[in-house]
Design a protein around this motif. Structure first.
Motif, PDB file in Angstrom:
ATOM      1  N   UNK A  29       0.803  -1.224   0.000  1.00  0.00           N
ATOM      2  CA  UNK A  29       0.000   0.000   0.000  1.00  0.00           C
ATOM      3  C   UNK A  29       0.835   1.273   0.000  1.00  0.00           C
ATOM      4  N   UNK A  30       2.126   1.169   0.316  1.00  0.00           N
ATOM      5  CA  UNK A  30       3.023   2.316   0.261  1.00  0.00           C
ATOM      6  C   UNK A  30       4.051   2.058  -0.841  1.00  0.00           C
ATOM      7  N   UNK A  31       4.331   3.067  -1.644  1.00  0.00           N
ATOM      8  CA  UNK A  31       5.220   2.891  -2.796  1.00  0.00           C
ATOM      9  C   UNK A  31       6.471   3.752  -2.630  1.00  0.00           C
ATOM     10  N   UNK A  32       7.621   3.141  -2.896  1.00  0.00           N
ATOM     11  CA  UNK A  32       8.887   3.859  -2.842  1.00  0.00           C
ATOM     12  C   UNK A  32       9.509   3.840  -4.234  1.00  0.00           C
ATOM     13  N   UNK A  33       9.908   4.996  -4.711  1.00  0.00           N
ATOM     14  CA  UNK A  33      10.527   5.090  -6.033  1.00  0.00           C
ATOM     15  C   UNK A  33      11.724   4.156  -6.148  1.00  0.00           C
ATOM     16  N   UNK A  34      12.457   3.992  -5.069  1.00  0.00           N
ATOM     17  CA  UNK A  34      13.583   3.080  -5.052  1.00  0.00           C
ATOM     18  C   UNK A  34      14.742   3.558  -5.905  1.00  0.00           C
ATOM     19  N   UNK A  35      15.587   2.599  -6.299  1.00  0.00           N
ATOM     20  CA  UNK A  35      16.791   2.933  -7.052  1.00  0.00           C
ATOM     21  C   UNK A  35      16.512   3.214  -8.519  1.00  0.00           C
ATOM     22  N   UNK A  52      -4.735  -3.148  -4.526  1.00  0.00           N
ATOM     23  CA  UNK A  52      -5.469  -2.490  -3.460  1.00  0.00           C
ATOM     24  C   UNK A  52      -5.167  -1.007  -3.391  1.00  0.00           C
ATOM     25  N   UNK A  53      -5.792  -0.351  -2.435  1.00  0.00           N
ATOM     26  CA  UNK A  53      -5.656   1.096  -2.291  1.00  0.00           C
ATOM     27  C   UNK A  53      -4.226   1.490  -1.947  1.00  0.00           C
ATOM     28  N   UNK A  54      -3.793   2.595  -2.503  1.00  0.00           N
ATOM     29  CA  UNK A  54      -2.453   3.115  -2.267  1.00  0.00           C
ATOM     30  C   UNK A  54      -2.513   4.201  -1.200  1.00  0.00           C
ATOM     31  N   UNK A  77      -0.562   5.466 -12.381  1.00  0.00           N
ATOM     32  CA  UNK A  77      -1.392   4.778 -11.404  1.00  0.00           C
ATOM     33  C   UNK A  77      -2.839   4.807 -11.854  1.00  0.00           C
ATOM     34  N   UNK A  78      -3.697   4.253 -11.017  1.00  0.00           N
ATOM     35  CA  UNK A  78      -5.125   4.239 -11.332  1.00  0.00           C
ATOM     36  C   UNK A  78      -5.901   5.021 -10.284  1.00  0.00           C
ATOM     37  N   UNK A  79      -6.809   5.881 -10.740  1.00  0.00           N
ATOM     38  CA  UNK A  79      -7.740   6.561  -9.843  1.00  0.00           C
ATOM     39  C   UNK A  79      -9.023   5.737  -9.814  1.00  0.00           C
ATOM     40  N   UNK A 215      -6.879   6.192  -4.802  1.00  0.00           N
ATOM     41  CA  UNK A 215      -5.912   5.770  -5.810  1.00  0.00           C
ATOM     42  C   UNK A 215      -5.456   4.338  -5.543  1.00  0.00           C
ATOM     43  N   UNK A 216      -5.158   3.599  -6.608  1.00  0.00           N
ATOM     44  CA  UNK A 216      -4.569   2.271  -6.479  1.00  0.00           C
ATOM     45  C   UNK A 216      -3.486   2.100  -7.534  1.00  0.00           C
ATOM     46  N   UNK A 217      -2.786   0.970  -7.470  1.00  0.00           N
ATOM     47  CA  UNK A 217      -1.754   0.691  -8.454  1.00  0.00           C
ATOM     48  C   UNK A 217      -2.330   0.119  -9.733  1.00  0.00           C
TER      49      UNK A 217
END
Length: 239
Positions: A29-35, A52-54, A77-79, A215-217
């Motif tokens: 549910x939490x997104x990190x841009x990462x490397x 699922x929901x972001x 992403x998806x709304x 919002x979701x992925x």
């Protein structure tokens, strides 16, 4: 007079789907841009592929680089809930002194020539006295722009001074969004249209955390559909 056109190399539309299949960012549910850097256009954006929901998106604008700078981040992403859509910077935001972010939302449409990102909403300062940006589902600058339908969207964040432009080098958003408390809509009839093609300038840079609602992925099947559409478009061009 517009500043010189700046845009990282555009990739085939299939790159949108490839990001979802190969991204090293964290799932959940939490997104990190990462490397893997989130790019500055739809084609080079980072696809958020959670289920699922972001809840949040963390990232960093790295600024100047040896080969290319990092001054804008775009996320596909998806709304799911247009009425409940809301995006703000975390209250724990503590970017470096002078980092003044701006936020933009684009609707992603599929055309015979591939996917495009069309300007919808923009904000610089959420409210008087609050220099951090935030977006709801509607503009308040008289443009009438509203996020009405669920679907694929592109969220972009940049530092102050770096604005989205079209292929003709024109701003794609009304400049009303630079006023404190104003959520702006698309520019009024730019000759080159409303599609994101690049950015006007380099801007401020630093770390950020976006809190999102409604919002979701984009799960893998959605990415595969995009990939199939890109292949169909390519075949049509070859004919």
């Amino acid at each position: 007079m517009f500043a010189p056109f700046r845009c990282r190399g555009l990739l085939p539309v299939a790159g949108i789907a490839a990001c979802a299949l190969s991204s090293t960012a964290l799932a959940g549910p939490d997104w990190d841009e990462g490397a893997t850097d989130a790019g500055s256009t739809l084609e080079t954006s980072q696809t958020i592929s959670t289920t699922g929901s972001l809840n949040s998106i963390k990232g960093k604008l790295g600024g100047p680089g040896f080969l290319a700078g990092d001054f804008q981040d775009c996320f596909l992403l998806r709304v799911d809930d247009p009425l409940g859509f809301n995006i703000t910077l975390s209250s724990t935001f503590g970017g470096p002194p002078g980092f003044d972010p701006m936020m933009f939302l684009f609707r992603v449409d599929e055309t015979a020539n591939g996917s495009v990102a069309k300007a919808l909403l923009a904000n610089n300062d959420k409210s008087p006295g609050n220099p951090l940006p935030g977006l709801t589902n509607a503009a308040n600058d008289g443009s009438g722009a509203v996020l009405r339908t669920p679907g694929l969207y592109l969220i972009a964040i940049s530092g102050f001074g770096s604005q989205p432009i079209n292929a003709s080098g024109e701003f794609v958003f009304r400049q009303t969004f630079l006023q404190s408390g104003v959520i702006g809509g698309p520019a009024e009839s730019p000759n080159g249209g409303y599609l994101l093609a690049g950015w006007s300038n380099d801007g401020d840079f630093g770390s950020y955390e976006l809190l999102v609602q409604g919002v979701s992925g984009v799960p893998a099947p959605g990415a595969i559909a995009l990939l199939g559409f890109a292949g169909l478009a390519a075949r049509r061009r070859q004919r």
